[in-house]
Structures are given as C-alpha cells and as structure tokens.
Design an enzyme around this catalytic site. Structure first.
Site, mmCIF file in Angstrom:
data_model
loop_
_atom_site.group_PDB
_atom_site.id
_atom_site.type_symbol
_atom_site.label_atom_id
_atom_site.label_comp_id
_atom_site.label_asym_id
_atom_site.label_seq_id
_atom_site.Cartn_x
_atom_site.Cartn_y
_atom_site.Cartn_z
ATOM 1 N N PRO A 2 -36.174 65.235 -29.345
ATOM 2 C CA PRO A 2 -35.608 65.503 -30.771
ATOM 3 C C PRO A 2 -35.962 66.853 -31.035
ATOM 4 C CG PRO A 2 -37.361 63.733 -30.478
ATOM 5 C CD PRO A 2 -37.381 64.676 -29.345
ATOM 6 N N GLU A 3 -35.087 67.632 -32.013
ATOM 7 C CA GLU A 3 -35.137 68.826 -32.352
ATOM 8 C C GLU A 3 -35.702 68.576 -33.885
ATOM 9 O OE1 GLU A 3 -32.184 71.448 -31.162
ATOM 10 O OE2 GLU A 3 -31.654 70.149 -29.776
#
Length: 297
Positions: A2-3
DNA sequence: ATCATGACCTGTTAGC
DNA sequence: TGCTAACAGGTCATGA
C-alpha cells in the site's frame, strides 16, 4: 503493497469500527513481522480505549486512551479486515472472509463498541514486510519510524517551490527522488509513475533539472507538484488501487487501478491524446518504471 | 552525504 | 499439467 492512498483508505475503513471502541483482547500470533513486536505488545493494548485513527505517510497510527500510540506499517502485502459480530442471534460468531489465508493472520484485535457490539480487526501479512511499533505518550512525532519523514503529498504543502528546493542539486533520477520518503513521504512505485506521466516528465531525468541552480521553482516543478497532489487525491477518492489481494478493510476493492495511465501497462498505447507513443518498462534502482518516452521528457 | 544494490519473505503468474 | 524463473504496492543495511 500500500502507498499513501491505500493506507488512507484503510484508515477510513477502520475508523467507524475502531474509534471510541474498547480493546477487549489482543491476540498476537507470532513474535515478529519484519521486526519483533514491541515487548508485551498485546498486554499493553488490552483494556485500552481507542481514541482516534490517524495516518502519517504510509503509517497507520492508532491513538489509545492515555496517549500510547500504535504505529502500523503494511509493508508490501499487509492488510486489515473487519469481522463483525453477528450479534443477537449467534453471539460470538463472526462473519468469516474465506478469501483470506488465515495462516497469515498475525494480529487479532477484538473490540467492543459503545453500543455493545463486538468486532475483530485482523492484520494479515503474507510477506511480513510490515511491522508494528509503539510510541509512548507525546513521543509520536519523534519516534524513529516517523521523525525523518518528509512532507505529505496531500494538500498545499507540496508546492512547486518546495519541490524545487528539495530536489535542487540532486543527481538521482526524478523517480528515485520522488520515492525518497525523507523528501516526500507517502509515494510509492505506482503513484510516482503516474505522477510523472501526468506531469510529462521523464523518470530518468536528474531530479536537479526541475529546479534552477539556486533551487528556485521552474514550470516543471510546478507541473510535478500539481501532478503529485492530483494523482494522490484521485486515488484516495477511488479507494486506492486493488492489485492482487489488496482490499479495503470492509472487503471492498479500490478502483484506481482502472485509472492507471502507465503503471503495469507496458506495450499499451500512451493514453495522452495525440501522443501516439507506447508505454515502456525500464528498471530503476531495482524496480519497474513505466513511462512514455515520447511525451515524458 | 549521495546513490545503487541486495536482503528480507511469500504468493502469483508467465513461460517452457 | 507441472516445474521454474521472474516479479510484486516497501524499507533497511551495506558499500562504493
């Protein structure tokens, strides 16, 4: 995995279930993820009420009554899911999500909400690149995990002027500079590729070339700052990007992956109207970069 | 200091 | 169908 947009989506998904709830029990299924869990981690959490959920860059922060704060990073493959107590009919029974590999459920937090309903918040992470830490009251910003982080790529803080001053003199490629969490905190491989495409800038260009020698802004710096803020805002609005197994905490899929212009689109025509180029893939510092060499200069 | 690379770990997929 | 190699959203330690 995840960013920033995915972590923000996770935060928003967990918020209604966790905020104000009491941590009834915390079950830790192994001693370490990427790093060992803090000493007596589960015991320190149990019996505390959750005041708020926050986020700094790609870190989720769980603020507990009394000021203790859990810092959670999802690494590449970490995710949270919620299992709600079905309640009245079958007390103690939880809705079960069979799409998850229970083998990698490393932490299970059971919470009781003010209305008496219970839920389980489950952290799953097959690759175990994620980790958890604790910050003592008042020590969150100075915690080793957070203190070196750069500016958030959301809102107006990330201006062309700031970007120019951060990148001035840097010989690293623009791609690497944008991934450097000490400069801008929260971008990852997907959104760097997408922002560079939106800005029409080559990932191979030296970072310094978007600033004047004195570190002042240029039109390129302005365009890049806008593109970064814009792509992050769009991705958050879409609930993040769902590649492979990423889901929101409620099980829903994000849909920003349908809006990718270049990421994971090697060989596809460049979507910029009138460009006519083709999306290429190159490797920069060991990671795939997707871009169009025709319109990204 | 700055930059590039390998390491960490498991799962999925492309290719033979 | 089955095996193998390459690759995956991130960060940290190392060495040039």
């Amino acid at each position: 995995m995840p960013e920033l947009p995915e972590v923000e989506t996770v935060r928003r998904g967990l918020q209604p279930v966790m905020e104000g709830a009491l941590l009834v029990s915390v079950e830790q299924n192994r001693a370490d993820l990427r790093f060992p869990f803090p000493e007596r981690f589960a015991q320190k959490l149990e019996g505390r009420r959750i005041e708020a959920l926050g986020r700094r860059a790609k870190y989720l922060t769980i603020h507990l009554e009394g000021g203790l704060c859990v810092i959670s990073h999802l690494g590449m493959s970490g995710s949270y899911r919620i299992e709600l107590d079905e309640g009245t009919e079958t007390p103690g029974a939880f809705h079960h999500d069979r799409s998850r590999n229970v083998l990698h459920d490393h932490l299970v937090m059971t919470v009781e909400r003010r209305d008496g309903g219970r839920a389980r918040i489950i952290y799953n992470d097959p690759r175990r690149f994620g980790f958890m830490a604790l910050a003592e009251p008042g020590m969150l910003d100075s915690h080793p995990m957070l203190k070196g982080l750069g500016v958030e790529p959301t809102g107006n803080a990330l201006s062309g002027e700031l970007l120019a001053s951060l990148f001035a003199g840097r010989q690293a490629p623009l791609k690497a500079a944008l991934l450097d969490q000490r400069l801008i905190a929260g971008l990852g491989n997907i959104y760097v590729c997408e922002a560079l495409w939106r800005a029409g800038l080559s990932p191979l260009r030296k970072a310094a070339t978007i600033a004047t020698p004195a570190g002042r802004k240029t039109p390129r710096a302005e365009a890049l700052a806008f593109a970064v803020r814009d792509v992050i805002a769009d991705a958050i609005a879409a609930g993040g990007s769902s590649l492979r197994d990423y889901r929101q905490a409620n099980g829903a899929l994000g849909y920003f992956q349908h809006s990718f212009s270049v990421y994971d689109r090697e060989g596809a025509p460049c979507p910029r109207p009138g460009c006519g180029g083709t999306v290429e893939r190159v490797v920069q510092s060991g990671r795939s970069t997707f871009f169009c060499s025709r319109c990204q200069r």
